[in-house]
Scaffold this motif. Structure first.
Motif, PDB file in Angstrom:
ATOM      1  N   LEU A   1       0.868  -1.185   0.000  1.00 17.11           N
ATOM      2  CA  LEU A   1       0.000   0.000   0.000  1.00 17.11           C
ATOM      3  C   LEU A   1       0.897   1.225   0.000  1.00 17.11           C
ATOM      4  N   GLU A   2       0.983   1.870  -1.148  1.00 19.74           N
ATOM      5  CA  GLU A   2       1.919   2.995  -1.340  1.00 19.74           C
ATOM      6  C   GLU A   2       1.420   3.814  -2.515  1.00 19.74           C
ATOM      7  N   ASP A   3       1.223   5.126  -2.288  1.00 25.11           N
ATOM      8  CA  ASP A   3       0.699   5.965  -3.371  1.00 25.11           C
ATOM      9  C   ASP A   3       1.812   6.544  -4.248  1.00 25.11           C
ATOM     10  N   HIS A   4       3.038   6.526  -3.763  1.00 26.90           N
ATOM     11  CA  HIS A   4       4.146   7.039  -4.571  1.00 26.90           C
ATOM     12  C   HIS A   4       4.532   5.960  -5.578  1.00 26.90           C
TER      13      HIS A   4
ATOM     14  N   ILE B   1       2.746  -1.016   4.595  1.00 30.85           N
ATOM     15  CA  ILE B   1       1.738   0.031   4.648  1.00 30.85           C
ATOM     16  C   ILE B   1       2.380   1.419   4.753  1.00 30.85           C
ATOM     17  N   ASP B   2       2.167   2.242   3.747  1.00 30.61           N
ATOM     18  CA  ASP B   2       2.537   3.659   3.813  1.00 30.61           C
ATOM     19  C   ASP B   2       1.483   4.368   4.664  1.00 30.61           C
ATOM     20  N   LEU B   3       1.820   5.519   5.231  1.00 31.35           N
ATOM     21  CA  LEU B   3       0.842   6.207   6.082  1.00 31.35           C
ATOM     22  C   LEU B   3       0.128   7.343   5.370  1.00 31.35           C
ATOM     23  N   GLY B   4       0.886   8.198   4.652  1.00 32.53           N
ATOM     24  CA  GLY B   4       0.268   9.333   3.974  1.00 32.53           C
ATOM     25  C   GLY B   4      -0.291   8.896   2.630  1.00 32.53           C
ATOM     26  N   LEU B   5      -1.603   8.724   2.557  1.00 34.88           N
ATOM     27  CA  LEU B   5      -2.245   8.214   1.343  1.00 34.88           C
ATOM     28  C   LEU B   5      -3.353   9.157   0.916  1.00 34.88           C
TER      29      LEU B   5
HETATM   30 CA    CA Z   1       2.516   8.444   0.669  1.00 35.79          CA
END
Ligand code: CA
Length: 167
Positions: free
Chosen positions: A13-16, A57-61
């Motif tokens: 889970l990572e938006d970058h 798990i990334d935090l800033g999404l």
């Molecule tokens: Ca992020």
């Protein structure tokens, strides 16, 4: 019983995009099966449909905080059979503060790696979490493909649907 060695599915889970691809490519090269999510909502769907063995798990999404996924998994009702509430979850975040790490652990993360990260170290931590959870699941549920057994509770699930057994 003869449980075959299965490939561990790892939720990323990572938006970058570059970071997510880097993780997925390297995890695949190391023999894992990565499944990728860019948002907490996507990750929740994948947790239910793909039964990942571990989550990074990334935090800033874009839609939510990654800790919401941690809480979602930890609160799961084991009886429904769809989500393992003890699924190993490793937070991978640019938030470096002690308080951020503590919040992660308080919400149920098993490990916390700070960005920028070393892939070999991350992989070692992933392997350690998987070993620990394999030992645990050896005492509880056994999964073979879509079939899942809990010898202690004498329950069986097929694709997450509990099968009614006669005594
Ligand atoms: Ca992020």
């Amino acid at each position: 019983m003869g449980v075959q060695e299965t490939v561990a599915t790892i939720l990323v889970l990572e938006d970058h995009t570059a970071t997510r691809r880097f993780l997925a490519d390297n995890l695949a090269a190391d023999g894992f099966e990565p499944v990728e999510a860019e948002t907490v909502a996507d990750a929740k769907r994948l947790v239910v449909s793909e039964y990942p063995d571990l989550g990074i798990i990334d935090l800033g999404l874009p839609d939510d905080d990654g800790l919401d996924l941690v809480a979602f998994v930890r609160k799961a009702d084991r009886v429904s059979g769809r989500i393992d509430p003890e699924m190993p979850l490793l937070v991978l975040s640019g938030r470096t503060g002690e308080l951020d790490r503590l919040r992660g652990f308080e919400r149920g993360a098993d490990d916390y790696v700070v960005k920028p990260f070393s892939y070999p170290e991350l992989r070692a931590r992933v392997a350690a979490l998987l070993r620990r959870s394999e030992r645990r699941s050896g005492l509880g549920r056994v999964r073979v493909g879509a079939l899942e057994l809990d010898p202690v509770a004498r329950q069986v699930w097929v694709r997450g649907e509990q099968v009614k057994l006669s005594r």
